[in-house]
Structure formats: structure tokens, C-alpha cells
Motif scaffolding. Sequence first.
Motif, PDB file in Angstrom:
ATOM      1  N   THR A  95       0.265  60.094  31.246  1.00  0.00           N
ATOM      2  CA  THR A  95       1.594  59.892  30.671  1.00  0.00           C
ATOM      3  C   THR A  95       1.647  58.646  29.789  1.00  0.00           C
ATOM      4  OG1 THR A  95       2.371  58.634  32.605  1.00  0.00           O
ATOM      5  CG2 THR A  95       2.701  61.016  32.635  1.00  0.00           C
ATOM      6  N   GLU A  99       3.838  57.609  26.270  1.00  0.00           N
ATOM      7  CA  GLU A  99       4.515  56.338  26.000  1.00  0.00           C
ATOM      8  C   GLU A  99       3.989  55.704  24.716  1.00  0.00           C
ATOM      9  OE1 GLU A  99       7.029  55.025  27.469  1.00  0.00           O
ATOM     10  OE2 GLU A  99       7.193  56.296  29.240  1.00  0.00           O
ATOM     11  N   THR A 102       5.549  56.924  21.495  1.00  0.00           N
ATOM     12  CA  THR A 102       6.940  56.572  21.198  1.00  0.00           C
ATOM     13  C   THR A 102       7.046  55.347  20.294  1.00  0.00           C
ATOM     14  OG1 THR A 102       7.173  55.118  23.147  1.00  0.00           O
ATOM     15  CG2 THR A 102       7.656  57.468  23.444  1.00  0.00           C
ATOM     16  N   GLN A 272      11.423  58.470  23.471  1.00  0.00           N
ATOM     17  CA  GLN A 272      11.312  57.681  24.694  1.00  0.00           C
ATOM     18  C   GLN A 272      11.872  58.440  25.895  1.00  0.00           C
ATOM     19  OE1 GLN A 272      13.215  53.932  23.884  1.00  0.00           O
ATOM     20  NE2 GLN A 272      11.523  53.163  22.649  1.00  0.00           N
ATOM     21  N   ALA A 275       9.131  60.827  26.914  1.00  0.00           N
ATOM     22  CA  ALA A 275       7.994  60.107  27.496  1.00  0.00           C
ATOM     23  C   ALA A 275       8.330  59.575  28.887  1.00  0.00           C
ATOM     24  CB  ALA A 275       7.575  58.958  26.574  1.00  0.00           C
ATOM     25  N   HIS A 276       9.517  58.995  29.033  1.00  0.00           N
ATOM     26  CA  HIS A 276       9.905  58.407  30.316  1.00  0.00           C
ATOM     27  C   HIS A 276      10.049  59.477  31.397  1.00  0.00           C
ATOM     28  CE1 HIS A 276      10.184  54.846  28.107  1.00  0.00           C
ATOM     29  NE2 HIS A 276      11.483  54.661  28.038  1.00  0.00           N
TER      30      HIS A 276
END
Length: 307
Positions: A95, A99, A102, A272, A275-276
Motif C-alpha cells: 500500500t 501512498e 498521491t 489520497q 490510498a488511505h
Amino acid sequence: MTDLLSLTAVFIMLFFLGMSILKVGLYQLSFEKMQFLLTKFTQNIYLGIITGIVTTAILQSSSLIMVLTIGFVSIGFLTFKQSIGIMFGANIGTTMTGELLTFTFIPEISFVIVGAIMLLINNRIIFGVGAIVFGLGTIFVSLEGFESLSYYITQMPALSQTISFTSSEPKIGVLVGAVVSAIIQSSSATIGITMSFLNEEILQLTPSIAIVLGANIGTCFTSVLAMIGSKREAKLVGMAHIWFNIIGVLLFLPFLSWLTDIAEILAVDPKQQLAHISVLFNILTVLIFLPFIQLFEAFIRLLHSTK
């Protein structure tokens, strides 16, 4: 259609070129350490998870870590039980790529130029850093390219209707993400493309999250390829990877709307948010599985053990 397919192929090739060069740089700087970590720091499940996170975050590929793990189990360097921790950690570590994607302030052309110059210097460390910089620049150039495809997509009724359908039936996104990741052999590329389309408002957040969940399943296809011709213990690793991701996605699929609400709380920027929520999903899945490690191992052995 021809222009869209041609440009999509070009940008996917650019993305993979960037990822390949990035991996070369990371390989030059740290691959021997990764081998040491994988084989030495897996004495318990928690060390295994940390090892999986660190090695995957550094090498930027959960598929590569799983291939290495299957290989190490096959030759007896690791046991199947040790590999479970690495697998859990690899899902979290991958992951970090999302991040990384982004970042919006990276001057990608400068990265490409500086990286290319460093690649010409005959020094292993400088060459490795140059490969990382050049690879990152190339990846971000490809992501900008994906965003430019929005015009062509809006001009094609079939694609527009398909995207509209995923908006009304977001769970279909899981299948889309799984198929695309299995075909192009990269969940990172699938997430990158999804981020670009989300940023251009071609896709909505909920189906985008579903696609990211599906990408976790699709990337398991690499493990399937890696375990062909391997020993029984190594095949168990590949099957555990598949079941872990399928079960994890099925657990969270009914709560897509909740994940969307949480993503909107975590960030404002669409990239974001995606991604989060990917990080959160993978961490929560590992935490859910942790109390049932023994049962999970027994389940895989019972289902897939063969004489």
C-alpha cells in the motif's frame, strides 16, 4: 477506440518501465538485505509481518516478495507457517506504492532528466539512486497520461455506460479490479489507473474503492504462476495468499459505503482518499486474521494438502 487503446498501451508500458527501473535501483541498493530479512526475521508471526512490510515497501512489489517467499519455502529456507507472516506484511507494505502515487508536487520531468544522468555514472550506489529517481519520474509521467485519457473515454458511449454502471453497482468494481490486475500482473498499476480516473471524475469513490479491493485478488495470479512445479509446502503459500485476499475482500465488500465515508474523513484529495483506504483495509484485514492464524493454517492444509 484506436487512439484510446494505443495511448492506454503506451501509458501502461511507461508505468511498468518506471516500476521495473525503480526495482532495479532498489535491487542494487538493498536486495541482499531483503534476502537476509526474509530468511532470518521470521521466527514468529509478528516479526514475519514486519519483515513483509519492510521488504515490500522497499522493493515496491508484493508480487516479487511472494515469488521470493514461495521460492524460499520450496527450497526449505522458510516454512509455510513462517510465510504467512510475510504474506500479511506484504499486503500492508504494497500500500506504500499507493501512498507514493498521491504525491502531486513531484517535478516528474526533472526526475527523469536527473535520474538519466545518474544512470550514466559508473558507481553502484549512484546508479541505484539514479534508477529510483528515473523510475519515479517515469511512473508519474504515465499517471499524467492516464488522466489525459478522460477525453477519449467520455467520447465513447460503451465505456461511459460501463463506468456509469459501476457507479450504480459499485460491487462490480471488485471484479473489474481483479481481472485488470490479473491481466497486467500489477495491483499498483491498477490502483494508479484508478486514481487517475478518480481524479478526473471519470470514476466515483465507491466503485474506485471496490476496484482497489479487487486488485488485491487479481495480484494473486502471480503467486499461482510462481507455485507451478513447486513443492507441496510452496503451493500452500500460494493458496494461502489467494484465500487471504478473497476472504478479506468478502468481509469488507458489504461495507463499501462505510469505507467511502471513512475515506472522505481521512482526506480531501481523491487520490489520497483511495490510498488511505487501501492502507486501512489491508491493516484491518491482517488484524482480523491474527487471532485465527492457527485456524487459517489448518484450513489451508486441510483444503490443499496432497500426498
